[in-house]
Design an enzyme around this catalytic site. Structure first.
Site, PDB file in Angstrom:
ATOM      1  CB  VAL A 122      -0.932  -0.006   1.224  1.00  0.00           C
ATOM      2  CG1 VAL A 122      -1.787   1.249   1.255  1.00  0.00           C
ATOM      3  CG2 VAL A 122      -1.812  -1.256   1.211  1.00  0.00           C
ATOM      4  N   PRO A 123       1.146   1.819  -1.174  1.00  0.00           N
ATOM      5  CG  PRO A 123       0.933   2.629  -3.355  1.00  0.00           C
ATOM      6  CD  PRO A 123       0.341   1.641  -2.384  1.00  0.00           C
ATOM      7  CB  CYS A 124       2.056   5.214   2.756  1.00  0.00           C
ATOM      8  SG  CYS A 124       3.262   4.112   3.501  1.00  0.00           S
ATOM      9  CG  HIS A 125       6.638   4.455  -1.373  1.00  0.00           C
ATOM     10  ND1 HIS A 125       5.933   3.279  -1.226  1.00  0.00           N
ATOM     11  CD2 HIS A 125       6.979   4.540  -2.684  1.00  0.00           C
ATOM     12  CE1 HIS A 125       5.850   2.670  -2.404  1.00  0.00           C
ATOM     13  NE2 HIS A 125       6.477   3.411  -3.302  1.00  0.00           N
ATOM     14  NE  ARG A 126       3.850   3.980  -5.930  1.00  0.00           N
ATOM     15  CZ  ARG A 126       3.242   2.897  -6.365  1.00  0.00           C
ATOM     16  NH1 ARG A 126       1.914   2.886  -6.501  1.00  0.00           N
ATOM     17  NH2 ARG A 126       3.932   1.813  -6.678  1.00  0.00           N
TER      18      ARG A 126
END
Length: 158
Positions: A122-126
């Protein structure tokens, strides 16, 4: 609940699952890492481990895993939005708040983003600040930068 540990270019990753799916993916020194992970097992995480290897090799741009993150309804709504951010792209907390219908929710979106228990998948880094600056990341800003760089067209590791 059960867990396993897999190697990655970012250090060891702890994968946690229950019967519903993957409930967590944590870095070493991860902020808000749960105390109880259940027993460590070697089986049942093959799909997640394989997809992570492909992601780090630059051959996978999305994940196809059963996910079961635990959180409030609002947090789960934010996490669902995170999965729609395209590989190699970023968005801001404010943009996510607008997608939820209330630009005033940017700080609440940031708090939910910071509590995402399934990092990378779940790409919270984006999600970045309104000025494009890197902001907090539970795995540390150097890992966030690494992941964003990896997702660029020339970011392949192997």
């Amino acid at each position: 609940m059960r867990h396993t540990v897999v190697d990655s270019p970012l250090g060891e990753l702890t994968l946690v699952a229950d019967d519903d799916g993957l409930t967590g993916l944590y870095f070493e020194e991860h902020l808000r890492r749960p105390v109880e992970l259940g027993p460590r097992v070697d089986e049942g995480f093959e799909a997640a481990a394989g997809q992570l290897r492909e992601y780090f090799a630059g051959t996978r741009t999305g994940f196809d895993l059963d996910l079961a993150p635990r959180g409030s309804e609002f947090q789960r709504e934010v996490w669902k939005l995170l999965t729609k951010i395209p590989h190699g792209r970023t968005t801001t907390y404010g943009e996510l708040a607008r997608e939820l219908g209330d630009p005033g929710l940017a700080q609440a979106v940031g708090a939910a983003n910071g509590r995402n228990p399934v990092s990378i998948v779940v790409p919270c880094h984006r999600v970045v600040g309104s000025d494009g600056a890197l902001t907090g990341y539970a795995g540390g800003l150097s890992r966030k930068r690494f992941l964003l760089d990896l997702e660029q067209p020339d970011g392949r590791l192997f």
